[in-house]
Design a protein around this motif. Structure first.
Motif, PDB file in Angstrom:
ATOM      1  N   PRO A  59       0.803  -1.222   0.000  1.00 40.58           N
ATOM      2  CA  PRO A  59       0.000   0.000   0.000  1.00 40.58           C
ATOM      3  C   PRO A  59       0.840   1.279   0.000  1.00 40.58           C
ATOM      4  O   PRO A  59       1.904   1.335   0.601  1.00 40.58           O
TER       5      PRO A  59
ATOM      6  N   TYR B 189       1.660   5.007   1.013  1.00 47.66           N
ATOM      7  CA  TYR B 189       1.410   5.870   2.164  1.00 47.66           C
ATOM      8  C   TYR B 189       1.267   7.305   1.695  1.00 47.66           C
ATOM      9  O   TYR B 189       2.090   7.803   0.936  1.00 47.66           O
ATOM     10  N   LYS B 190       0.225   7.961   2.152  1.00 47.30           N
ATOM     11  CA  LYS B 190      -0.009   9.369   1.839  1.00 47.30           C
ATOM     12  C   LYS B 190      -0.091   9.640   0.343  1.00 47.30           C
ATOM     13  O   LYS B 190       0.453  10.612  -0.140  1.00 47.30           O
TER      14      LYS B 190
ATOM     15  N   CYS C 169      -5.668  -2.340   3.715  1.00 46.38           N
ATOM     16  CA  CYS C 169      -5.593  -1.186   4.625  1.00 46.38           C
ATOM     17  C   CYS C 169      -6.970  -0.742   5.098  1.00 46.38           C
ATOM     18  O   CYS C 169      -7.239   0.450   5.211  1.00 46.38           O
TER      19      CYS C 169
ATOM     20  N   LEU D 211      -7.578   2.127   7.667  1.00 46.15           N
ATOM     21  CA  LEU D 211      -6.485   3.093   7.595  1.00 46.15           C
ATOM     22  C   LEU D 211      -6.511   3.804   6.245  1.00 46.15           C
ATOM     23  O   LEU D 211      -5.492   4.229   5.734  1.00 46.15           O
TER      24      LEU D 211
ATOM     25  N   LYS E  52      -7.397   6.501   5.399  1.00 51.26           N
ATOM     26  CA  LYS E  52      -7.011   7.904   5.419  1.00 51.26           C
ATOM     27  C   LYS E  52      -5.541   8.063   5.066  1.00 51.26           C
ATOM     28  O   LYS E  52      -5.125   9.053   4.488  1.00 51.26           O
ATOM     29  N   HIS E  53      -4.784   7.066   5.426  1.00 48.69           N
ATOM     30  CA  HIS E  53      -3.337   7.203   5.254  1.00 48.69           C
ATOM     31  C   HIS E  53      -2.789   6.382   4.093  1.00 48.69           C
ATOM     32  O   HIS E  53      -1.749   6.692   3.560  1.00 48.69           O
ATOM     33  N   PHE E  54      -3.491   5.325   3.768  1.00 48.73           N
ATOM     34  CA  PHE E  54      -2.933   4.427   2.768  1.00 48.73           C
ATOM     35  C   PHE E  54      -3.872   4.274   1.577  1.00 48.73           C
ATOM     36  O   PHE E  54      -5.085   4.326   1.718  1.00 48.73           O
TER      37      PHE E  54
ATOM     38  N   ASP F 105       6.632   5.227   0.634  1.00 50.33           N
ATOM     39  CA  ASP F 105       6.998   4.185   1.578  1.00 50.33           C
ATOM     40  C   ASP F 105       6.375   2.843   1.241  1.00 50.33           C
ATOM     41  O   ASP F 105       5.719   2.215   2.057  1.00 50.33           O
TER      42      ASP F 105
ATOM     43  N   GLN G 251      -2.208  17.893   5.948  1.00 50.10           N
ATOM     44  CA  GLN G 251      -3.148  17.010   6.628  1.00 50.10           C
ATOM     45  C   GLN G 251      -2.447  16.219   7.732  1.00 50.10           C
ATOM     46  O   GLN G 251      -1.244  16.021   7.689  1.00 50.10           O
TER      47      GLN G 251
ATOM     48  N   SER H  97      11.016   9.061   5.398  1.00 48.89           N
ATOM     49  CA  SER H  97      10.006   8.706   4.401  1.00 48.89           C
ATOM     50  C   SER H  97       9.898   7.203   4.221  1.00 48.89           C
ATOM     51  O   SER H  97       8.905   6.714   3.723  1.00 48.89           O
ATOM     52  N   GLN H  98      10.917   6.462   4.584  1.00 48.35           N
ATOM     53  CA  GLN H  98      10.784   5.009   4.516  1.00 48.35           C
ATOM     54  C   GLN H  98      11.051   4.428   5.900  1.00 48.35           C
ATOM     55  O   GLN H  98      12.181   4.400   6.374  1.00 48.35           O
ATOM     56  N   ILE H  99       9.983   3.948   6.518  1.00 46.32           N
ATOM     57  CA  ILE H  99      10.067   3.485   7.896  1.00 46.32           C
ATOM     58  C   ILE H  99      10.987   2.279   8.035  1.00 46.32           C
ATOM     59  O   ILE H  99      11.626   2.091   9.053  1.00 46.32           O
TER      60      ILE H  99
ATOM     61  N   VAL I 270       0.001   4.114  12.643  1.00 51.06           N
ATOM     62  CA  VAL I 270       0.257   4.291  11.212  1.00 51.06           C
ATOM     63  C   VAL I 270       1.698   3.928  10.883  1.00 51.06           C
ATOM     64  O   VAL I 270       1.977   3.272   9.879  1.00 51.06           O
TER      65      VAL I 270
ATOM     66  N   ARG J 215       2.908   1.003   8.384  1.00 49.47           N
ATOM     67  CA  ARG J 215       3.815   1.212   7.256  1.00 49.47           C
ATOM     68  C   ARG J 215       4.927   0.180   7.286  1.00 49.47           C
ATOM     69  O   ARG J 215       5.269  -0.432   6.275  1.00 49.47           O
TER      70      ARG J 215
ATOM     71  N   PHE K 259       3.575  -3.325   6.409  1.00 52.84           N
ATOM     72  CA  PHE K 259       3.351  -3.504   4.971  1.00 52.84           C
ATOM     73  C   PHE K 259       4.666  -3.751   4.249  1.00 52.84           C
ATOM     74  O   PHE K 259       4.774  -4.636   3.397  1.00 52.84           O
ATOM     75  N   TRP K 260       5.643  -2.964   4.615  1.00 55.25           N
ATOM     76  CA  TRP K 260       6.942  -3.112   3.936  1.00 55.25           C
ATOM     77  C   TRP K 260       7.496  -4.503   4.182  1.00 55.25           C
ATOM     78  O   TRP K 260       7.914  -5.199   3.269  1.00 55.25           O
TER      79      TRP K 260
END
Lengths: 352, 724
Positions: free
Chosen positions: A79, A81-82, A173, A176, A178-180, A207, B284, B321-323, B343, B347, B350-351
């Motif tokens: 997914p 992000y943003k 997602c 979520l 809103k973010h993804f 990301d 946002q 920017s990349q967790i 969140v 992230r 998912f990665w």
């Protein structure tokens, strides 16, 4: 002891006993939907992998400019992000990608207005089948018109890419959103270096992680079985199966098995149970098995021991991470299955 | 003007400085003795102990005013060496003078060099930072450019990176100057903050961006400052230690920034390096977490280069920017664990989900080394979090089913032992069953690893997961279930709350896991013919079991199965028996401390205890008529032993006659008895205490402790007396 992996349905299991053929980690659904997005009037039988009925507000897939009759590289994504589909955001992505590409690809330091490449992110209409689908995004990289004449609209197209997800069964997602944003697949057509750059730009900006989608032998078997029954009216492409021969056999690396489309249709009709929208694993097994046994009768070669690498069907040509779609009417069908595969691939770990 | 002779004498620094500051017009150098003398005074004072802040400011004014000849100004600037700190005002003044264009360019450049030399000792940076835009204008001067770039590099914050500045630098690079190292250096830090503004490949070389000018000058300044500091410390060590910290920090800041490692080599399995997140067009909210900090200015993670920095800004750090960079970066791990931001973890999940699927499950592994590196990073992360990550558990569940038991062995075992708590059936299907299959088809070493891993898993469950689960269920029952999930998760120390399963019963899981290990161990010992290594692993397992109740989350005492105890008891390894005896002592303590003890476990424990006592001490192994589990065995075992010609089977396994202890007995006799004397282990019974002491010396502490704890020896005292 019962393992949590669902084993493929019996006939498939018989057919695909060779380890080469099966991907051990993947579950194969018992059935996949064959027909198009139906209104919720279609009866839904119970079953875990049965698709949920499509919601009422279905948009009719329209004309798909530039999508068909091209060989695309298929990638699957985690997914984003943003990610935003707001025009303003898309414009900014375009600018950012343009500078990135020029600098990375040409290895030169360019000032903003001196870019030789132009990137446009735009919403690609006509690929939205389900209201829950994300809006498909087209990414177009062209060379900038050097003489400054903007009306001729630039020069050569260097890269075309489409981010899409069609008629998804579930969304990783959920909760979520809103973010993804989840786009299961990304189609890219360009030079390898440029698509690699696009990949790294996307990964860095949103990301995410992107890899080529390689359908397994099993997936390809599904495709060939499901789509052999759909014949385009004018030019019927033959059904084609490409097997790679194990390394032990010297002097032969692959076998291409071409079958007349009409013959395939006949076989398909005899196997297919009428009046159901779903295509079952048993049917796939039976279909592919009969094709392979026919080959065995003729040439005494056991195709079921080999890896199926590429298939050509009346709808599309798929294999080795690439896809070529023939007709715009059925493009969504191909893309939906690819989305589904991408989702299955991605959720391999999430659904234990 | 004063006369020559009087000025020969030592003039005080004060006077010299006063002289310089009072000059308000061009001063002739030739033949000006007062000037020479003052200069000498200042120089020697500076070289000896540095200058005070107010002197620095005054002299700087004089040097840059342009009243003095260049050579004088140059010397003056060179001796602006601080005792401890340089006032920020002086630096600001220097830049102001530069802007007036009164001093010649060479002096302006020297001033910049001076600022760089004393940069670490400036007492503040806020005002200086306000002049960022002004400094930027000096880039046009070719002489000053390298120094300006370096200073800007040190000063740059995220908000300074602007498109017009990037463009200016680019035009410089494109123009007459060319791509100089200093310009690319400045662009590099811009890129760190805004990869999208400066999105091009900068030469990825190891070379220094900024040539090391003024090395001598710098070392001179450092020496003097250090000397002054150590003097001051000698005078008042207490008050000074207070001042020292910020200075150290500032040093680390400027040096670390310049020596930031170059971008790593590209790898196939790109685990990203932390870089600043891209500028978003819209403002946002990007996280679920409600931000308490009023100040909204975010500090980009790339600015955080040490732990102290992290603590200072912890509430307003912007994630990279990349967790997934946290796999490489321990500071980012701290931040992630602290923030508990759903969140962010998603992230990361998912990665990882994509990476693990793609690299391990989709094709036959192609790049083992890279994959191994990734696994190692994951292991390190889970060690840091002390928490299982659900994605990894899912990965294990998939991976174990086709694992050959060898690929990535150590890492897979480590990850298994960090697994989260699942309901019994899931745990069995996902982890235990695949392991069991491998266990029975692999070598003894694999069996040992497997048992060690499972023991470790058991310990992990007892130490962390039980408590976590308890807190979690408590939190859920307190609040209404809909609202808790997001808010309370981080406060409970659960970073990945999505898989906390309320239906799990920790004690049942522990029981199940124990009985599973019991079975594996018993069959393993049988299959491997009581392999010594395996026996040690088993004893280790027993001793972990005995100390489980030390963890607050565990409510019940869990016993090893009697078969296992018997295996150890009748083994040939004295150390193993000793360790098991020690475990029995721990069990006794556990029973004493746990409030609601269960009757069954007490009786079961007593049975085992009687067996051990009978065997090791009382010589009643198979002949105890009332208690012990061995009584049942005696019917079958004793005739067999009798047929074999074993004399007195009941005392054959004691610490005096047992085969395991034969070695010890022999050593004991050799030490205590004259050589050549005929001895028999039976004689040990007369010197029990001495023998126990001897065993203790031989590191078999468990035995004597066991005897001391469980055997009441009424007659022991007079018997030993008699022996003596």
């Amino acid at each position: 002891m019962e393992t949590p992996r669902t084993t493929p349905s019996t006939s498939l299991a018989l057919c695909y006993t060779s380890p080469r053929r099966t991907c051990p980690y993947r579950r194969t659904p018992r059935q996949r939907r064959l027909a198009g997005p139906k209104l919720s009037t279609s009866p839904v039988s119970s079953g875990r992998l049965r698709r949920s009925p499509v919601t009422q507000n279905v948009e009719k897939p329209g004309a798909l400019p530039g999508l068909t009759n091209k060989t695309w590289q298929v990638l699957y994504l985690s997914p984003l992000y943003k990610f935003s589909t707001q025009p303003q955001a898309l414009k900014q992505y375009g600018r950012s990608l343009a500078t990135f590409l020029v600098q990375e690809a040409d290895k030169e330091i360019a000032v903003d207005n001196g870019c030789t490449k132009q990137c446009v992110f735009s919403v690609y209409e006509g690929l939205r089948v389900n209201a829950a689908d994300p809006e498909a995004i087209q990414i177009l990289v062209t060379t900038k018109a050097t003489n400054g004449n903007k009306k001729t609209n630039g020069g050569q197209v260097l890269l075309t890419a489409v981010l899409c997800g069609i008629d998804l069964e579930s969304n990783p997602c959920t909760g979520l959103k809103k973010h993804f944003t989840y786009y299961p697949i990304l189609l890219v057509k360009s030079r390898v270096t440029l698509s690699a750059l696009l990949k790294s730009w996307l990964q860095r900006h949103f990301d995410c992680r992107i890899s080529p989608l390689m359908p397994t032998s099993m997936d390809l078997a599904w495709m060939v079985a499901m789509w052999s029954g759909t014949l385009a009216e004018r030019k019927n492409k033959p059904v084609e199966l490409l097997y790679s021969v194990p390394e032990e056999c010297e002097g032969l690396s692959r076998i291409t098995y071409t079958i007349n489309a009409e013959d395939c249709k006949t076989l398909w009709d005899s196997i297919r149970s009428k009046g159901s929208d779903d295509f079952t694993g048993e049917e796939v097994g039976a279909f592919v098995k009969s094709l392979e046994e026919h080959f065995y009768e003729c040439f005494k070669v056991k195709l079921w021991k080999m890896e199926l690498r590429r298939v050509g069907t009346p709808l599309a040509y798929i294999g080795d991470g690439k896809v070529k779609i023939f007709s715009p009417e059925n493009a969504w069908q191909v893309l939906r299955l690819l989305s589904e595969l991408a989702l299955e691939q991605f959720q391999l770990l999430a659904t234990t | 003007m004063s006369t020559k002779k009087s000025d020969r004498r030592k003039r005080t620094l004060e006077e010299a400085v006063r002289y310089f500051s009072k000059c308000k017009s061009k001063v002739v150098v030739r033949g000006n003795v007062e000037l020479q003398m003052s200069l000498e005074t200042v120089k020697s004072a500076a070289e000896e102990s540095g200058l005070d802040p107010q002197h620095i400011t005054a002299l700087l004014d004089a040097a840059s005013s342009g009243y003095f000849a260049q050579s004088v100004s140059r010397q003056l600037i060179r001796c602006l060496i601080p005792t401890s700190q340089v006032p920020q005002e002086a630096v600001v003044k220097a830049i102001s003078w530069m802007s007036t264009n009164k001093p010649p360019v060479a002096i302006q450049a020297l001033l910049l060099r001076w600022i760089l030399v004393v940069y670490d000792y400036i007492d503040g940076y806020d005002k200086l930072h306000c002049l960022y835009g002004i400094l930027f204008l000096f880039l046009d001067s070719q002489v000053m450019m390298p120094h300006v770039c370096h200073l800007l590099f040190l000063l740059t914050r995220k908000e300074d990176v602007k498109m017009f500045r990037v463009r200016k630098l680019l035009s410089l690079i494109k123009g007459r100057v060319g791509a100089q190292a200093c310009l690319t250096g400045l662009l590099t830090i811009y890129k760190l903050y805004y990869p999208n503004l400066v999105s091009f490949a900068l030469p990825a070389s190891n070379r220094m961006f900024f040539g090391s000018y003024d090395r001598k000058w710098k070392s001179q300044v450092r020496e003097i400052v250090e000397k002054a500091a150590s003097d001051a410390q000698g005078r008042a060590s207490l008050s000074d230690s207070h001042n020292k910290d910020p200075k150290e920090l500032s040093v680390s800041r400027s040096t670390q920034l310049t020596s930031r490692p170059p971008p790593r080599k590209k790898q196939r399995l790109e685990v990203p390096v932390a870089h600043s997140s891209s500028a978003s067009t819209d403002r946002q909210e990007t996280t679920d977490k409600f931000s308490l900090s009023v100040e909204s200015t975010k500090v980009p993670f790339v600015r955080i280069d040490n732990f102290v920095n992290l603590l200072q800004h912890v509430e307003k750090i912007e994630f990279p920017s990349q967790i997934a960079a946290c796999l490489r970066d321990p500071i980012l791990q701290h931040l992630m664990a602290y923030s508990g931001d759903r969140v962010v973890t998603t992230r990361f999940t998912f990665w990882l989900q994509h990476a693990l699927t793609e690299e391990f499950l989709n094709h036959s592994p192609t790049n083992m080394e890279e994959n191994e590196k990734l696994l190692k990073m994951i292991v390190d992360l889970t060690d840091f979090l002390q928490e299982g990550v659900p994605v990894i558990d899912n990965f294990l569940a998939s991976f174990l089913h086709t694992w050959n038991g060898m690929d990535y062995g150590p890492f897979i075992f480590r990850l298994i032992s960090r697994c989260q708590m699942y309901p019994i059936s899931d745990l069995n299907d996902l982890i235990l069953e695949p392991l069991r299959q491998l266990y029975f088809s692999s070598s003894v070493y694999f069996k040992c690893q497997c048992l060690i891993t499972l023991t470790e898993l058991l310990r992990n469950y007892a130490a962390y997961e039980c408590v976590r689960h308890k807190d979690w269920t408590a939190a859920i029952s307190l609040d209404d279930p809909s609202s808790t999930t997001l808010k309370s998760a981080p406060s409970l120390g659960i970073l990945f709350p999505e898989r906390v399963n309320e239906t799990v019963q920790p004690s049942a899981v522990l029981q199940h896991l124990t009985s599973f290990i019991n079975k594996l161990a018993v069959v393993g010992l049988q299959a491997e013919g009581e392999n010594d290594l395996l026996l040690h692993v088993v004893v280790n397992y027993i001793s972990v079991l005995s100390s489980l109740t030390e963890h607050p989350g565990v409510e019940h005492i869990i016993l090893p199965c009697p078969h296992l105890v018997r295996f150890v008891l009748f083994s040939n390894s004295a150390p193993c028996i000793s360790r098991m005896a020690a475990a029995f002592c721990r069990y006794k303590d556990a029973f004493a401390h746990i409030p609601g003890r269960q009757r069954e476990s007490v009786t079961a424990f007593n049975e085992m205890l009687v067996d051990v006592c009978d065997t090791l001490w009382r010589n009643k192994t198979f002949s105890n008529p009332k208690q012990g589990s061995l009584k049942a065995l005696s019917v079958t075992v004793v005739p067999v032993l009798a047929n074999l010609g074993v004399w007195q089977p009941s005392s054959r396994f004691s610490i005096f006659q047992g085969l395991a202890f034969l070695d010890q007995a022999w050593n004991f006799f050799r030490k205590t008895q004259p050589p050549g004397k005929k001895v028999h282990p039976n004689q040990l019974k007369t010197v029990k205490d001495a023998y126990l002491k001897f065993l203790q010396q031989q590191h078999l502490v468990g035995i004597s402790h066991f005897i001391g704890t469980f055997i009441t020896r009424k007659s022991s005292t007079h018997r030993s007396l008699a022996a003596e």
